[in-house]
Design a protein around this motif. Structure first.
Motif, mmCIF file in Angstrom:
data_model
loop_
_atom_site.group_PDB
_atom_site.id
_atom_site.type_symbol
_atom_site.label_atom_id
_atom_site.label_comp_id
_atom_site.label_asym_id
_atom_site.label_seq_id
_atom_site.Cartn_x
_atom_site.Cartn_y
_atom_site.Cartn_z
ATOM 1 N N UNK A 67 -1.173 -5.192 -8.582
ATOM 2 C CA UNK A 67 -1.981 -5.224 -7.360
ATOM 3 C C UNK A 67 -1.117 -5.132 -6.107
ATOM 4 N N UNK A 68 0.033 -5.781 -6.131
ATOM 5 C CA UNK A 68 0.954 -5.711 -4.997
ATOM 6 C C UNK A 68 2.301 -5.200 -5.505
ATOM 7 N N UNK A 94 -1.357 -12.731 -8.724
ATOM 8 C CA UNK A 94 -2.681 -13.105 -9.215
ATOM 9 C C UNK A 94 -3.671 -13.381 -8.091
ATOM 10 N N UNK A 95 -3.181 -13.677 -6.895
ATOM 11 C CA UNK A 95 -4.097 -14.082 -5.821
ATOM 12 C C UNK A 95 -4.114 -13.113 -4.645
ATOM 13 N N UNK A 96 -3.083 -12.290 -4.490
ATOM 14 C CA UNK A 96 -3.002 -11.388 -3.331
ATOM 15 C C UNK A 96 -3.379 -9.979 -3.769
ATOM 16 N N UNK A 97 -4.194 -9.335 -2.945
ATOM 17 C CA UNK A 97 -4.532 -7.935 -3.158
ATOM 18 C C UNK A 97 -4.140 -7.154 -1.916
ATOM 19 N N UNK A 98 -3.299 -6.136 -2.123
ATOM 20 C CA UNK A 98 -2.797 -5.367 -0.987
ATOM 21 C C UNK A 98 -3.905 -4.604 -0.288
ATOM 22 N N UNK A 99 -4.976 -4.320 -1.012
ATOM 23 C CA UNK A 99 -6.084 -3.560 -0.419
ATOM 24 C C UNK A 99 -6.892 -4.386 0.580
ATOM 25 N N UNK A 100 -6.704 -5.709 0.565
ATOM 26 C CA UNK A 100 -7.470 -6.564 1.484
ATOM 27 C C UNK A 100 -7.058 -6.365 2.931
ATOM 28 N N UNK A 101 -5.790 -5.959 3.165
ATOM 29 C CA UNK A 101 -5.308 -5.757 4.528
ATOM 30 C C UNK A 101 -5.131 -7.063 5.279
ATOM 31 N N UNK A 154 -4.058 -10.373 6.721
ATOM 32 C CA UNK A 154 -3.088 -11.396 6.322
ATOM 33 C C UNK A 154 -2.409 -11.047 4.994
ATOM 34 N N UNK A 155 -3.159 -10.428 4.099
ATOM 35 C CA UNK A 155 -2.573 -10.055 2.809
ATOM 36 C C UNK A 155 -1.390 -9.122 3.022
ATOM 37 N N UNK A 156 -1.524 -8.193 3.967
ATOM 38 C CA UNK A 156 -0.429 -7.255 4.223
ATOM 39 C C UNK A 156 0.777 -7.978 4.771
ATOM 40 N N UNK A 157 0.546 -8.952 5.632
ATOM 41 C CA UNK A 157 1.662 -9.736 6.184
ATOM 42 C C UNK A 157 2.358 -10.528 5.082
ATOM 43 N N UNK A 158 1.568 -11.114 4.170
ATOM 44 C CA UNK A 158 2.163 -11.872 3.059
ATOM 45 C C UNK A 158 2.997 -10.967 2.164
ATOM 46 N N UNK A 159 2.484 -9.765 1.929
ATOM 47 C CA UNK A 159 3.213 -8.819 1.078
ATOM 48 C C UNK A 159 4.542 -8.456 1.707
ATOM 49 N N UNK A 160 4.562 -8.199 3.009
ATOM 50 C CA UNK A 160 5.823 -7.852 3.687
ATOM 51 C C UNK A 160 6.807 -9.019 3.652
#
Length: 362
Positions: free
Chosen positions: A80-81, A168-175, A177-183
């Protein structure tokens, strides 16, 4: 017996004279021919075949055993990420025999960006490590054989379960805050790769059953019709750099050895990876998981899973393959030099003893 009155022995002529090996062998050969009967065994009458005690057939020349060869190509591996480099290894396991029946095939599917995270630890990359397809050999096929894909990541701080939590909890497609967490996770992963890029830790695994690829009715016939130890698992003479495989040298064809005639190239996809438990890393734990997985789907409820995508293509391996490496990393002709991704032959660990002569040193 008086040594003083005895005559000295005759001196050995040419004792200390240097003689070439060729002259020495020639002299011995001439000496052997002296007083030699011309046809010693011709004096004895030939033995009647009916009265012979034992008739010994001429044994076949040892051949390389190939078994059931299946070609496994790894097409894609995604989660997912995407925050760090991940490493896949594939091996075959026999659940019924509780044995691992092949060595590991390691596959690198990382993008150039994630390969850059590890550049400090990989000053040179061997072309053989770029393989994404492998040839597995199965001498005793059955419905209990599983292809197990294990995923590893670079070692980092924390428990294995905690390291898998973001997937398991983050989806990159959500955009958002999720994108910030991924970075942020990507920056952390880069620092771990720089410090600990040489080391790996378990992450997840996925089982794939090969039951549908083998003709079980053929196997049942084999168990009663085939004599034990005849042509089974023969290691035989290994190909060298100057040798190529001839189809006629195969000890058993695919049909004879249990692969069904309906075995065609098939693309398999799995969307669920089981999270690796930190206290269950041994093969014994894996066999328990596989046995539960085969019996029912309860394993999916008991073991946490990680969403992802893995696509494999499984097909019968052709008799002649371009750009193929043996388990000893020897190239098999034809081997074009300009190809970057070779095929790898994976060494088999047979479940039963092999009664064949060893003709090569491994």
């Amino acid at each position: 017996f008086d040594l003083r009155s005895l005559q000295p022995d005759e001196r050995l002529e040419n004792l200390l004279q240097l003689v070439s090996a060729e002259d020495f062998e020639k002299e011995k050969e001439e000496a052997r021919k002296t007083n030699r009967p011309a046809e010693l065994f011709a004096l004895y009458p030939p033995v009647d075949e009916e009265d012979a005690v034992e008739i010994r057939p001429v044994p076949e020349c040892p051949k390389e055993h190939l078994g059931n060869r299946i070609l496994v190509k790894v097409l894609t591996l995604k989660f997912e990420i995407e925050i760090e480099p991940l490493f896949a290894s594939i091996a075959l396991y026999d659940v019924k025999e509780r044995k691992k029946i092949s060595e590991n095939f390691h596959c690198d599917l990382n993008s150039d960006q994630f390969k850059g995270f590890l550049r400090a630890h990989t000053p040179s990359i061997d072309p053989s490590s770029q393989a994404r397809s492998a040839v597995f050999s199965v001498t005793y096929p059955s419905s209990d054989i599983y292809l197990v894909v294990k995923i590893e990541k670079v070692l980092q701080q924390g428990e294995i379960a905690d390291c898998a939590e973001p997937y398991m909890i983050i989806k990159e497609s959500d955009g958002g805050k999720s994108k910030e967490k991924v970075e942020k996770l990507k920056l952390q992963a880069e620092s771990f790769c720089q410090r600990l890029g040489k080391y790996r830790m378990p992450f997840a695994w996925a089982p794939i059953s090969l039951a549908s690829f083998f003709n079980i009715s053929t196997l049942e016939r084999e168990s009663t019709d085939v004599e034990p130890g005849v042509g089974r698992n023969s290691v035989g003479e290994k190909r060298s750099l100057s040798q190529s495989r001839r189809p006629s040298e195969r000890t058993l064809s695919l049909e004879e050895n249990g692969v069904g005639s309906n075995f065609k190239a098939t693309t398999l996809a799995t969307n669920i990876f089981f999270k690796q438990e930190g206290d269950r890393l041994s093969d014994e734990d894996l066999f328990k998981f596989l046995a539960d997985y085969k019996r029912s789907s309860s394993l999916q409820r008991r073991v946490k899973s990680i969403p992802g995508s893995l696509r494999l293509e499984i097909s019968p391996a052709p008799d002649v393959m371009n750009c193929c490496l043996t388990p000893e990393m020897l190239p098999v002709k034809p081997f074009p030099e300009n190809r970057t991704r070779p095929h790898k032959e994976i060494l088999e660990f047979p479940i039963r003893e092999v009664y064949v002569p060893h003709t090569v040193y491994r």
